[in-house]
Design a protein around this motif. Structure first.
Motif, PDB file in Angstrom:
ATOM      1  N   LYS A   1       9.173   2.277   7.745  1.00 28.76           N
ATOM      2  CA  LYS A   1       7.846   2.379   7.118  1.00 28.76           C
ATOM      3  C   LYS A   1       7.203   1.004   7.005  1.00 28.76           C
ATOM      4  O   LYS A   1       5.989   0.844   7.237  1.00 28.76           O
ATOM      5  CB  LYS A   1       7.962   3.017   5.740  1.00 28.76           C
ATOM      6  CG  LYS A   1       8.589   4.404   5.716  1.00 28.76           C
ATOM      7  CD  LYS A   1       7.690   5.433   6.350  1.00 28.76           C
ATOM      8  CE  LYS A   1       8.265   6.824   6.211  1.00 28.76           C
ATOM      9  NZ  LYS A   1       7.437   7.855   6.900  1.00 28.76           N
ATOM     10  N   LEU A   2       8.001   0.010   6.649  1.00 26.73           N
ATOM     11  CA  LEU A   2       7.470  -1.348   6.518  1.00 26.73           C
ATOM     12  C   LEU A   2       7.055  -1.900   7.883  1.00 26.73           C
ATOM     13  O   LEU A   2       6.034  -2.593   8.006  1.00 26.73           O
ATOM     14  CB  LEU A   2       8.509  -2.261   5.875  1.00 26.73           C
ATOM     15  CG  LEU A   2       8.906  -1.925   4.433  1.00 26.73           C
ATOM     16  CD1 LEU A   2       9.967  -2.906   3.939  1.00 26.73           C
ATOM     17  CD2 LEU A   2       7.692  -1.949   3.506  1.00 26.73           C
TER      18      LEU A   2
ATOM     19  N   ALA B   1       3.836  -0.252   8.892  1.00 28.52           N
ATOM     20  CA  ALA B   1       2.732  -0.834   8.128  1.00 28.52           C
ATOM     21  C   ALA B   1       2.332  -2.188   8.707  1.00 28.52           C
ATOM     22  O   ALA B   1       1.145  -2.553   8.721  1.00 28.52           O
ATOM     23  CB  ALA B   1       3.124  -0.977   6.661  1.00 28.52           C
ATOM     24  N   HIS B   2       3.319  -2.935   9.204  1.00 28.10           N
ATOM     25  CA  HIS B   2       3.039  -4.228   9.842  1.00 28.10           C
ATOM     26  C   HIS B   2       2.155  -4.035  11.063  1.00 28.10           C
ATOM     27  O   HIS B   2       1.141  -4.722  11.233  1.00 28.10           O
ATOM     28  CB  HIS B   2       4.353  -4.898  10.234  1.00 28.10           C
ATOM     29  CG  HIS B   2       4.191  -6.080  11.125  1.00 28.10           C
ATOM     30  ND1 HIS B   2       3.677  -7.287  10.682  1.00 28.10           N
ATOM     31  CD2 HIS B   2       4.458  -6.245  12.464  1.00 28.10           C
ATOM     32  CE1 HIS B   2       3.632  -8.148  11.695  1.00 28.10           C
ATOM     33  NE2 HIS B   2       4.101  -7.541  12.772  1.00 28.10           N
TER      34      HIS B   2
ATOM     35  N   CYS C   1       0.566   3.611   8.872  1.00 28.70           N
ATOM     36  CA  CYS C   1      -0.229   3.440   7.657  1.00 28.70           C
ATOM     37  C   CYS C   1       0.555   2.578   6.675  1.00 28.70           C
ATOM     38  O   CYS C   1       1.756   2.334   6.863  1.00 28.70           O
ATOM     39  CB  CYS C   1      -0.563   4.791   7.022  1.00 28.70           C
ATOM     40  SG  CYS C   1       0.885   5.722   6.496  1.00 28.70           S
ATOM     41  N   ASP C   2      -0.116   2.116   5.634  1.00 22.10           N
ATOM     42  CA  ASP C   2       0.565   1.404   4.558  1.00 22.10           C
ATOM     43  C   ASP C   2       1.370   2.395   3.728  1.00 22.10           C
ATOM     44  O   ASP C   2       0.990   3.568   3.608  1.00 22.10           O
ATOM     45  CB  ASP C   2      -0.456   0.700   3.655  1.00 22.10           C
ATOM     46  CG  ASP C   2      -0.988  -0.580   4.259  1.00 22.10           C
ATOM     47  OD1 ASP C   2      -0.215  -1.288   4.943  1.00 22.10           O
ATOM     48  OD2 ASP C   2      -2.184  -0.890   4.047  1.00 22.10           O
TER      49      ASP C   2
ATOM     50  N   TYR D   1       0.270  -1.441  11.728  1.00 20.88           N
ATOM     51  CA  TYR D   1      -1.004  -0.884  11.258  1.00 20.88           C
ATOM     52  C   TYR D   1      -1.963  -2.009  10.834  1.00 20.88           C
ATOM     53  O   TYR D   1      -3.148  -2.002  11.203  1.00 20.88           O
ATOM     54  CB  TYR D   1      -0.741   0.065  10.096  1.00 20.88           C
ATOM     55  CG  TYR D   1      -1.960   0.463   9.302  1.00 20.88           C
ATOM     56  CD1 TYR D   1      -2.862   1.404   9.793  1.00 20.88           C
ATOM     57  CD2 TYR D   1      -2.208  -0.110   8.052  1.00 20.88           C
ATOM     58  CE1 TYR D   1      -3.978   1.764   9.057  1.00 20.88           C
ATOM     59  CE2 TYR D   1      -3.323   0.246   7.315  1.00 20.88           C
ATOM     60  CZ  TYR D   1      -4.202   1.179   7.814  1.00 20.88           C
ATOM     61  OH  TYR D   1      -5.316   1.537   7.079  1.00 20.88           O
ATOM     62  N   ASN D   2      -1.452  -2.985  10.108  1.00 22.98           N
ATOM     63  CA  ASN D   2      -2.312  -4.057   9.609  1.00 22.98           C
ATOM     64  C   ASN D   2      -2.650  -5.074  10.691  1.00 22.98           C
ATOM     65  O   ASN D   2      -3.729  -5.681  10.652  1.00 22.98           O
ATOM     66  CB  ASN D   2      -1.655  -4.734   8.400  1.00 22.98           C
ATOM     67  CG  ASN D   2      -1.788  -3.891   7.142  1.00 22.98           C
ATOM     68  OD1 ASN D   2      -2.866  -3.777   6.576  1.00 22.98           O
ATOM     69  ND2 ASN D   2      -0.692  -3.286   6.707  1.00 22.98           N
TER      70      ASN D   2
ATOM     71  N   ASN E   1       2.463   4.471   0.604  1.00 19.74           N
ATOM     72  CA  ASN E   1       1.859   4.896  -0.656  1.00 19.74           C
ATOM     73  C   ASN E   1       2.874   4.575  -1.744  1.00 19.74           C
ATOM     74  O   ASN E   1       3.849   5.301  -1.935  1.00 19.74           O
ATOM     75  CB  ASN E   1       1.548   6.394  -0.619  1.00 19.74           C
ATOM     76  CG  ASN E   1       0.840   6.865  -1.871  1.00 19.74           C
ATOM     77  OD1 ASN E   1       1.201   6.508  -2.987  1.00 19.74           O
ATOM     78  ND2 ASN E   1      -0.190   7.685  -1.697  1.00 19.74           N
ATOM     79  N   TRP E   2       2.642   3.458  -2.446  1.00 19.79           N
ATOM     80  CA  TRP E   2       3.663   2.959  -3.362  1.00 19.79           C
ATOM     81  C   TRP E   2       3.916   3.906  -4.524  1.00 19.79           C
ATOM     82  O   TRP E   2       5.023   3.945  -5.068  1.00 19.79           O
ATOM     83  CB  TRP E   2       3.286   1.566  -3.854  1.00 19.79           C
ATOM     84  CG  TRP E   2       3.337   0.567  -2.734  1.00 19.79           C
ATOM     85  CD1 TRP E   2       2.295  -0.046  -2.108  1.00 19.79           C
ATOM     86  CD2 TRP E   2       4.523   0.115  -2.057  1.00 19.79           C
ATOM     87  NE1 TRP E   2       2.745  -0.860  -1.098  1.00 19.79           N
ATOM     88  CE2 TRP E   2       4.103  -0.783  -1.044  1.00 19.79           C
ATOM     89  CE3 TRP E   2       5.880   0.373  -2.212  1.00 19.79           C
ATOM     90  CZ2 TRP E   2       5.011  -1.418  -0.196  1.00 19.79           C
ATOM     91  CZ3 TRP E   2       6.785  -0.267  -1.367  1.00 19.79           C
ATOM     92  CH2 TRP E   2       6.342  -1.141  -0.375  1.00 19.79           C
TER      93      TRP E   2
END
Length: 291
Positions: free
Chosen positions: A111-112, A115-116, A165-166, A118-119, A168-169
């Motif tokens: 997931k991380l 997210a990398h 995606c980032d 994605y950004n 969802n914390w």
């Protein structure tokens, strides 16, 4: 070099820091935090992490980051920069949620990574889709950004229908550390990182009629106990999954002892506190003022 001239960069702030720890409640929390800091260094000292063990390696790195943020929040708090300490803690709490998630589920690293990507694509598109920003970059840089977008698009197609995606914390925390999210993440989001009314209130003084009387440019004591307590709680939330992942039985025992001490420390903010502020470098006001 007075506070009036140099603000928080003034050497006179050292007198404030020392005087702050003359207050019993503050001294108790700072002493406890200093012990946790040493415990954290013991956890990191001579830690041999296999480079191919991505789960443990990332957990260790995230703990280094959380431990540094813990120290940073203490350095800010002891100089009266309470609002800034809370900003640091909010960032740290997000990382601690990641530690807990990764300790429970090695696949959270995916997931991380997603997210990398994605950004990376988001930043590249932000430039490519805006003619004003785009004009500042060379043809080679534009080509590199276009290649980044294409590369990430290709990677995303490989995992379809899921998309990058980032995290969802809130969802991550509910699954792995709900109490951490409810007690600290929400607190420091509304009174720390974000520009909220609560955050604005921290920088003004009020009279008995709740009328603004001053802009607070000097050191602050508001919610110092709460801030120190939260910093220590953040550290404990970070250290526990690390001890579990690395099977550190001795550290786990020390953490349990510290957790038992935690509830016995002062829970309320002291009243009528006088701290040497050291606003001036000479003259009669150099003795300090009450805050």
């Amino acid at each position: 070099m007075s506070f009036a001239q140099d603000g928080f960069l003034s050497p006179t702030m050292e007198r404030y820091r020392v005087s702050l720890k003359d207050v019993a409640a503050y001294k108790a929390w700072f002493s406890f935090a200093e012990e946790l800091n040493r415990l954290g260094l013991d956890m990191l000292r001579d830690r041999d992490v296999r480079r191919h063990d991505n789960q443990r390696l990332t957990v260790a790195i995230l703990f280094v980051r959380a431990h540094k943020s813990f120290q940073a929040s203490l350095l800010l708090a002891e100089r009266g920069l309470i609002s800034d300490a809370r900003v640091v803690l909010r960032s740290a709490v997000e990382g601690v949620i990641a530690i807990n998630a990764l300790a429970n589920d090695a696949t959270f690293l995916d997931k991380l990574i997603e997210a990398h990507y994605y950004n990376q694509r988001k930043m590249a598109r932000g430039v490519l889709n805006d003619p004003i920003y785009r004009a500042y970059y060379s043809p080679q840089q534009i080509a590199e950004m276009e290649a980044t977008v294409q590369d990430v698009d290709t990677r995303e197609k490989a995992i379809a229908p899921r998309i990058f995606c980032d995290p969802n914390w809130a969802d991550v925390a509910v699954k792995h550390c709900k109490d951490l999210y409810q007690t600290l993440y929400r607190l420091f989001s509304s009174d720390g990182t974000h520009t909220t009314i609560n955050a604005i209130h921290r920088h003004v003084g009020y009279d008995a009629n709740q009328q603004i009387t001053e802009l607070k440019i000097g050191p602050d004591l508001s919610d110092l106990v709460e801030t120190l307590k939260s910093a220590c709680l953040m550290f404990l939330w970070a250290a526990n999954p690390v001890a579990r992942v690395f099977d550190l039985a001795e550290i786990t025992g020390r953490l349990q002892n510290q957790l038992q001490r935690f509830n016995g420390l002062p829970q309320d903010e002291p009243v009528s506190v006088t701290v040497v502020a050291g606003f001036c470098g000479s003259g009669p006001e150099a003795a300090g003022r009450s805050l």
